[in-house]
Design an enzyme around this catalytic site. Structure first.
Site, PDB file in Angstrom:
ATOM      1  N   GLU A   1       2.220 -35.931  29.561  1.00 54.77           N
ATOM      2  CA  GLU A   1       1.205 -34.938  29.208  1.00 54.77           C
ATOM      3  C   GLU A   1      -0.170 -35.570  29.021  1.00 54.77           C
ATOM      4  O   GLU A   1      -1.122 -34.899  28.595  1.00 54.77           O
ATOM      5  CB  GLU A   1       1.626 -34.199  27.934  1.00 54.77           C
ATOM      6  CG  GLU A   1       2.913 -33.399  28.136  1.00 54.77           C
ATOM      7  CD  GLU A   1       3.251 -32.507  26.947  1.00 54.77           C
ATOM      8  OE1 GLU A   1       2.675 -32.725  25.854  1.00 54.77           O
ATOM      9  OE2 GLU A   1       4.079 -31.612  27.115  1.00 54.77           O
TER      10      GLU A   1
ATOM     11  N   HIS B   1      14.027   6.552  14.776  1.00 53.03           N
ATOM     12  CA  HIS B   1      15.303   7.013  14.206  1.00 53.03           C
ATOM     13  C   HIS B   1      16.173   7.564  15.337  1.00 53.03           C
ATOM     14  O   HIS B   1      15.682   8.330  16.158  1.00 53.03           O
ATOM     15  CB  HIS B   1      15.096   8.143  13.194  1.00 53.03           C
ATOM     16  CG  HIS B   1      14.163   7.827  12.080  1.00 53.03           C
ATOM     17  ND1 HIS B   1      12.818   8.166  12.113  1.00 53.03           N
ATOM     18  CD2 HIS B   1      14.367   7.205  10.894  1.00 53.03           C
ATOM     19  CE1 HIS B   1      12.246   7.783  10.988  1.00 53.03           C
ATOM     20  NE2 HIS B   1      13.157   7.181  10.231  1.00 53.03           N
TER      21      HIS B   1
ATOM     22  N   HIS C   1       6.663  15.983   8.840  1.00 53.56           N
ATOM     23  CA  HIS C   1       5.879  14.840   8.362  1.00 53.56           C
ATOM     24  C   HIS C   1       4.414  14.953   8.749  1.00 53.56           C
ATOM     25  O   HIS C   1       3.518  14.673   7.951  1.00 53.56           O
ATOM     26  CB  HIS C   1       6.429  13.544   8.988  1.00 53.56           C
ATOM     27  CG  HIS C   1       7.419  12.832   8.130  1.00 53.56           C
ATOM     28  ND1 HIS C   1       7.126  12.356   6.883  1.00 53.56           N
ATOM     29  CD2 HIS C   1       8.707  12.489   8.361  1.00 53.56           C
ATOM     30  CE1 HIS C   1       8.190  11.761   6.373  1.00 53.56           C
ATOM     31  NE2 HIS C   1       9.164  11.828   7.250  1.00 53.56           N
TER      32      HIS C   1
ATOM     33  N   ASP D   1      16.274   7.781   4.730  1.00 54.08           N
ATOM     34  CA  ASP D   1      14.917   7.825   4.180  1.00 54.08           C
ATOM     35  C   ASP D   1      14.893   7.507   2.693  1.00 54.08           C
ATOM     36  O   ASP D   1      13.949   6.875   2.205  1.00 54.08           O
ATOM     37  CB  ASP D   1      14.310   9.216   4.395  1.00 54.08           C
ATOM     38  CG  ASP D   1      13.484   9.299   5.669  1.00 54.08           C
ATOM     39  OD1 ASP D   1      13.297   8.267   6.330  1.00 54.08           O
ATOM     40  OD2 ASP D   1      13.027  10.409   6.002  1.00 54.08           O
TER      41      ASP D   1
ATOM     42  N   ASN E   1      -3.054   6.134   6.301  1.00 55.21           N
ATOM     43  CA  ASN E   1      -3.706   6.928   7.333  1.00 55.21           C
ATOM     44  C   ASN E   1      -4.343   6.026   8.388  1.00 55.21           C
ATOM     45  O   ASN E   1      -4.182   4.800   8.358  1.00 55.21           O
ATOM     46  CB  ASN E   1      -4.733   7.887   6.712  1.00 55.21           C
ATOM     47  CG  ASN E   1      -5.854   7.143   5.993  1.00 55.21           C
ATOM     48  OD1 ASN E   1      -6.094   5.958   6.218  1.00 55.21           O
ATOM     49  ND2 ASN E   1      -6.551   7.850   5.117  1.00 55.21           N
TER      50      ASN E   1
ATOM     51  N   TYR F   1       0.852  -1.191   0.000  1.00 54.55           N
ATOM     52  CA  TYR F   1       0.000   0.000   0.000  1.00 54.55           C
ATOM     53  C   TYR F   1       0.885   1.237   0.000  1.00 54.55           C
ATOM     54  O   TYR F   1       1.821   1.341   0.807  1.00 54.55           O
ATOM     55  CB  TYR F   1      -0.930   0.029   1.220  1.00 54.55           C
ATOM     56  CG  TYR F   1      -1.900   1.183   1.156  1.00 54.55           C
ATOM     57  CD1 TYR F   1      -3.102   1.049   0.475  1.00 54.55           C
ATOM     58  CD2 TYR F   1      -1.594   2.414   1.730  1.00 54.55           C
ATOM     59  CE1 TYR F   1      -3.981   2.119   0.371  1.00 54.55           C
ATOM     60  CE2 TYR F   1      -2.463   3.484   1.631  1.00 54.55           C
ATOM     61  CZ  TYR F   1      -3.660   3.334   0.948  1.00 54.55           C
ATOM     62  OH  TYR F   1      -4.516   4.401   0.845  1.00 54.55           O
TER      63      TYR F   1
ATOM     64  N   HIS G   1      -0.217 -40.337  21.315  1.00 51.02           N
ATOM     65  CA  HIS G   1       1.107 -39.877  20.884  1.00 51.02           C
ATOM     66  C   HIS G   1       2.159 -40.944  21.176  1.00 51.02           C
ATOM     67  O   HIS G   1       3.006 -41.266  20.338  1.00 51.02           O
ATOM     68  CB  HIS G   1       1.488 -38.579  21.615  1.00 51.02           C
ATOM     69  CG  HIS G   1       0.884 -37.343  21.027  1.00 51.02           C
ATOM     70  ND1 HIS G   1      -0.465 -37.120  21.003  1.00 51.02           N
ATOM     71  CD2 HIS G   1       1.464 -36.242  20.449  1.00 51.02           C
ATOM     72  CE1 HIS G   1      -0.705 -35.940  20.435  1.00 51.02           C
ATOM     73  NE2 HIS G   1       0.462 -35.387  20.094  1.00 51.02           N
TER      74      HIS G   1
ATOM     75  N   GLN H   1     -10.689   0.240   1.799  1.00 51.65           N
ATOM     76  CA  GLN H   1     -11.177  -0.626   0.723  1.00 51.65           C
ATOM     77  C   GLN H   1     -10.027  -1.299  -0.029  1.00 51.65           C
ATOM     78  O   GLN H   1     -10.162  -2.433  -0.501  1.00 51.65           O
ATOM     79  CB  GLN H   1     -12.070   0.160  -0.241  1.00 51.65           C
ATOM     80  CG  GLN H   1     -11.415   1.326  -0.963  1.00 51.65           C
ATOM     81  CD  GLN H   1     -11.497   2.630  -0.201  1.00 51.65           C
ATOM     82  OE1 GLN H   1     -11.630   2.645   1.022  1.00 51.65           O
ATOM     83  NE2 GLN H   1     -11.415   3.745  -0.908  1.00 51.65           N
TER      84      GLN H   1
ATOM     85  N   SER I   1       5.920   9.371  12.711  1.00 53.94           N
ATOM     86  CA  SER I   1       7.375   9.329  12.638  1.00 53.94           C
ATOM     87  C   SER I   1       8.002   9.995  13.863  1.00 53.94           C
ATOM     88  O   SER I   1       7.417  10.886  14.475  1.00 53.94           O
ATOM     89  CB  SER I   1       7.852  10.033  11.373  1.00 53.94           C
ATOM     90  OG  SER I   1       9.243   9.883  11.214  1.00 53.94           O
TER      91      SER I   1
END
Length: 422
Positions: free
Chosen positions: A407, A320, A254, A353, A206, A121, A412, A183, A229
Site C-alpha cells: 500500500e 409492522h 396516528h 406498541d 415532528n 425526546y 507502517h 431547540q 407509521s
C-alpha cells in the site's frame, strides 16, 4: 379502501418528507441560536412555540410526585408491568465482552461499554406518549447508560402530562427538561448552562425534530430518521375482516401520512375488509385523520397465491407486519424484511406498541431491508482488543510489512520491523 391486483412493479406508496429549504434553514438557525445563547434561547423558543414563559426548564421532584397522585393507581400498575415486560425482553439482548488466546500468545477480543449519556425526546404539547418513554429509555437503562435525560415540550400551563412523568420515573430517567422541538435537540447535542450535552439522541418527533436530529448527527449519534407509521397485514381466507380492518385503522389514526396495507390472495376477504374499513371509519373519534391516511396511503393488494403474497411483503419491508393465516408461524421463516412480526389472530399490533416487551421503535419507509428495531446494542460501544506476543509478531512481521509496502506505507512496515533490530 382501494383494491389493486399485484403486478411485478408493486411498491408501497409512502410519505417521505425531507422538509423545504425554508424549514431546514429555520432548524439550522434555531440550533445556532441555542449554541450561542444557551438557556436564554431555550426559554425564548419555549415562549414562542409552546406559548409559555418558564423561569425554570427542569421538572422538579414535587411535580413528579404530584403526577403519581393524579394518575389512577390501576394505570400506574399497568405502566409498571409494561416497563417490566420491556425490561425483561431487552435484558435477553445483553452481550458480554470476550477474549480468546492462541497458543503463540495472541490475545484478541471485544470490549463492550455502555454510552455515558443518552437524551430521549418525547413528543408533547397536546399529546401524551408514556409508551414512547418506556420504549426509548428501557433499552438504554438495560445497557447500563449512566445518565438518561428526557426532553419534552410543556403544555400552555407549563406542565408535562402526568402519565409521561410516571413512565419516566419508572423507567429510570434522571433529568427531565421542559424543552421541545429543534431547540431541544440542539440542547441535548451541544448543551446549555443548565443542560449537559449527551452522546446519543433517540425518540420520535415532528418534522422539525427530525431535521434537527439529521443536522446534529455526527456531533452526536441518533437512533434513526423515522417516517410515518405503517402496517402491512398478510392474510388468507381464514382471517376475520372486522379484525383486519380494525388493525389497519389502528395505524391510520396516528397520522394523515400513516400507511395501511393488506396483502391477500383471497378476493372475498379483500372486499369484506374494504367494506369494514369504511364502516369502522365512521365510528372513530379520530375519523378525519384516519380517513385521510386511508384515502392517500391505504391499499389492499390481491395476489394469485400465498407464496406471491409473501414475496410482496418482502418487497414492501413494512415497519409492522401482521401474519393472519391458517398456519401463521410457518410463514415467519419466509419473512426477510419487517421491523416487527406479529404472528396469529391474537397478536394485534397494539400488543407490541404498549405491553408485550419488544421495542416499538422500528424502521420505517422500507428501511427494514437493512435496519433493526431499537435495541440494547444501540446504547453500547464496542472496542477491539489486540495483544500480540513476541512470538506472534515474529511469525507475522514479514507478512505485515509486506502488506504495508503493498500500500506504499513504508513507515507502517518499519514500525513492525523496528522491534527486531539488533
Amino acid at each position: 379502501m382501494k383494491i389493486i391486483q399485484v403486478d411485478k412493479n408493486i411498491s408501497i406508496k409512502r410519505s417521505i418528507d425531507t422538509g423545504t429549504d425554508l424549514q431546514r434553514n429555520s432548524v439550522k438557525k434555531i440550533i445556532a441560536e441555542v449554541q450561542e445563547n444557551g438557556d436564554q434561547a431555550l426559554k425564548y423558543f419555549t415562549a414562542k412555540f409552546d406559548g409559555i414563559d418558564l423561569e425554570d426548564l427542569q421538572v422538579k421532584e414535587e411535580e413528579i410526585q404530584a403526577a403519581y397522585q393524579s394518575v389512577e393507581p390501576e394505570m400506574i400498575e399497568i405502566i409498571q408491568e409494561a416497563a417490566a415486560n420491556i425490561g425483561a425482553f431487552h435484558d435477553k439482548q445483553k452481550r458480554q465482552s470476550w477474549m480468546t488466546m492462541e497458543e503463540n500468545g495472541t490475545i484478541l477480543g471485544q470490549k463492550l461499554t455502555p454510552l455515558d449519556s443518552v437524551g430521549v425526546y418525547v413528543p408533547g404539547g397536546t399529546a401524551a406518549y408514556p409508551s414512547s418513554v418506556l420504549m426509548n429509555v428501557m433499552p438504554a437503562k438495560t445497557a447500563g447508560v449512566a445518565r438518561i435525560v428526557m426532553a419534552t415540550p410543556p403544555n400552555r400551563e407549563g406542565k408535562v402530562p402526568p402519565a409521561v412523568l410516571v413512565a419516566a420515573k419508572e423507567a429510570g430517567v434522571q433529568e427531565i427538561w421542559k424543552v421541545g422541538g429543534a431547540q431541544a435537540i440542539a440542547a441535548l447535542a451541544y448543551g446549555s448552562e443548565s443542560i449537559q450535552p449527551v452522546d446519543k439522541i433517540v425518540g420520535p418527533g415532528n418534522l422539525y425534530v427530525a431535521l434537527a436530529k439529521r443536522e446534529v448527527y455526527g456531533d452526536v449519534d441518533i437512533d434513526m430518521i423515522a417516517g410515518p407509521s405503517e402496517i402491512a397485514v398478510l392474510a388468507d381466507e381464514t382471517a376475520h375482516a372486522n379484525e383486519i380492518a380494525a388493525d389497519l385503522l389502528s395505524q391510520a389514526e396516528h397520522d394523515t401520512r400513516a400507511c395501511s396495507v393488506l396483502v391477500t390472495h383471497s378476493r372475498s376477504l379483500a372486499e369484506e375488509v374494504s367494506g369494514e374499513v369504511d364502516r369502522q371509519l365512521s365510528l372513530l373519534p379520530r375519523k378525519e385523520i384516519a380517513e385521510k391516511a386511508i384515502e392517500d396511503y391505504g391499499v389492499i393488494y390481491t395476489t394469485n397465491s400465498l407464496v406471491e403474497s409473501v414475496d410482496v411483503i418482502n418487497r414492501l419491508a413494512p415497519e409492522h407486519l401482521e401474519i393472519v393465516t391458517e398456519n401463521a408461524m410457518e410463514l415467519v421463516g419466509q419473512i426477510r424484511h419487517a421491523g416487527a412480526i406479529f404472528v396469529g389472530r391474537y397478536s394485534s399490533e397494539p400488543v407490541g406498541d404498549y405491553f408485550a416487551g419488544p421495542n416499538h421503535v422500528l424502521p420505517t419507509n422500507g428501511t427494514a431491508r437493512f435496519s433493526s428495531p431499537l435495541n440494547v446494542d444501540d446504547f453500547m460501544k464496542k472496542s477491539s482488543i489486540i495483544s500480540y506476543s513476541r512470538q506472534a509478531l515474529e511469525q507475522n512481521a514479514s507478512k505485515i510489512a509486506a502488506f504495508a509496502r503493498l500500500e506504499g506505507l513504508e513507515a507502517h512496515a518499519r514500525a513492525v520491523e523496528e522491534r527486531f533490530k539488533k
